[in-house]
Design an enzyme around this catalytic site. Structure first.
Site, short mmCIF file in Angstrom:
data_model
loop_
_atom_site.label_atom_id
_atom_site.label_comp_id
_atom_site.label_asym_id
_atom_site.label_seq_id
_atom_site.Cartn_x
_atom_site.Cartn_y
_atom_site.Cartn_z
N THR A 120 6.69 -18.25 -86.61
CA THR A 120 7.60 -19.40 -86.69
C THR A 120 7.82 -19.86 -88.13
O THR A 120 8.54 -20.83 -88.35
CB THR A 120 7.07 -20.59 -85.86
OG1 THR A 120 5.76 -20.93 -86.34
CG2 THR A 120 7.00 -20.24 -84.38
N SER B 29 8.97 -19.34 -92.33
CA SER B 29 10.23 -18.95 -92.98
C SER B 29 10.44 -17.45 -92.89
O SER B 29 11.51 -16.98 -92.51
CB SER B 29 10.23 -19.39 -94.45
OG SER B 29 10.03 -20.77 -94.58
N LYS C 245 -0.60 -14.12 -106.10
CA LYS C 245 -1.84 -14.84 -106.43
C LYS C 245 -3.09 -14.04 -106.09
O LYS C 245 -4.21 -14.42 -106.45
CB LYS C 245 -1.84 -16.20 -105.73
CG LYS C 245 -0.76 -17.13 -106.27
CD LYS C 245 -0.60 -18.38 -105.44
CE LYS C 245 0.48 -19.29 -106.03
NZ LYS C 245 1.82 -18.66 -106.07
N SER D 236 11.50 -21.18 -99.78
CA SER D 236 10.53 -21.27 -98.69
C SER D 236 9.80 -22.61 -98.76
O SER D 236 9.81 -23.30 -99.78
CB SER D 236 9.52 -20.12 -98.77
OG SER D 236 8.74 -20.23 -99.95
#
Length: 338
Positions: A12, A14, A131, A175
């Site tokens: 659910t 982005s 990251k 996003s």
């Protein structure tokens, strides 16, 4: 695409919504898509979006948490492909709630691996982040661990016809939690806080992220970390593209934040190849013949010492290009706040 059934963890979010939309548009042969997530309200809202509502026969909304291995295993029965997008990804929240991030991002990845091995899944593609390369915050460290678990799963498959791979990319334009929507909200106040005027980030659109996952689904041999060739932007340019006349006070880098992001480290260069459209970081234990792989994809090794850093990137998005991208991918009614 020969796959008939796909499960998307974090479906659910982005990425999940855009990925499922593309599958419904472009791959009519897919008969079942399972949206696996923990928020029943988001599932209800997604199920009532017109483009999804007309596909009720194909879509299955499955409430569950990747931390719950038994529930995930049940959801994976009869599934051909798992796209693993579920994660706790807010850096400050992860620093404050470290074990929660570890349970979802690391133990959740382990549960995905076990469910795939137990249920006869054919393909697993997990989403990573810039990251995870040389991480300095907990979120990045958990995603690095997740990447390692997914890649190493290829050594555990035995005679099973399943392969596991990872796609790693930068900040997705527009996003949730990204800087562009934040600046768009703040612009009307006339003040856009800048963490550091020299800060840079990689930039990728949601559709480019979906393209990468689809590519991995079709072409991965198992064990690869796919990295896209994408441009960078300067945080100051993002602010100027939205509110050129707004005040831009420098507030300092937040805990766990980098000045520049990295997707391929200098150490990674020894096992990184250039496949044209994408870089591929090869696994330390190769489950297939590397020479055959290189020949198949017409690939070559990158130079030793190569690193892929948002601050030293050779491709940059300008202020004008950012405005066009925001209008195309974030808000078609976007206007510069003078």
């Amino acid at each position: 695409m020969n796959y008939k059934s796909i499960l998307v963890t974090g479906g659910t979010g982005s990425f999940g919504k855009r990925f499922i939309s593309r599958i419904l548009e472009d791959y009519p042969g897919v008969e079942r898509i399972v949206i696996f997530s923990r928020d029943e309200l988001k599932q209800f809202e997604m199920a009532n979006i017109p483009e999804f509502k007309k596909h009720t026969k194909k879509l299955r909304f499955f409430i569950g948490n990747v931390r719950d291995g038994e529930r995930l295993r049940r959801a994976c029965e009869g599934i051909d492909v798992i796209v693993h997008a579920a994660a706790l990804k807010q850096v400050p929240a992860a620093e404050y709630n470290p074990m929660e991030c570890i349970k979802t991002n690391i133990l959740g990845a382990e549960n995905v691996v076990n469910a795939a091995l137990d249920c006869g899944v054919k393909k697993v593609v997990a989403l990573s982040t810039d990251k995870a390369a040389a991480p300095i915050n907990l979120y990045g460290a958990t995603k690095l661990c997740s990447d390692k678990l997914i890649v190493a799963a290829n050594n555990m498959r035995g005679n099973r016809e399943v392969d596991f791979s990872v796609v790693r990319y930068g900040n997705v334009m527009g996003s949730r939690g990204s800087v562009i929507p934040f600046f768009m909200k703040k612009a009307s106040e006339g003040v856009l806080p800048i963490t550091d005027s020299d800060m840079t980030r990689f930039n990728i659109t949601l559709d480019q992220g979906v393209d990468m996952v689809l590519y991995a689904m079709e072409h991965a041999w198992g064990g690869e970390i796919f990295v896209p060739k994408i441009p960078s932007y300067k945080i100051l340019d993002v602010a100027n593209s939205i509110g050129p006349n707004a005040e831009k006070p420098v507030i300092g880098i937040r805990p766990g934040e980098k000045l520049h992001e990295e997707m391929i480290t200098e150490t990674d260069s020894f096992s990184t190849i250039d496949c044209g459209k994408y870089y591929v970081i090869l696994p330390s234990v190769l489950p297939w013949d590397v020479n055959e792989y290189m020949k198949h994809f017409n690939a070559k090794y990158v130079e030793k010492g190569f690193k892929y850093n948002s601050g030293t990137n050779t491709e940059w998005v300008t202020v004008e290009e950012l405005r066009e991208l925001i209008k195309e991918h974030v808000d078609p009614n976007f206007k510069v706040v003078e």
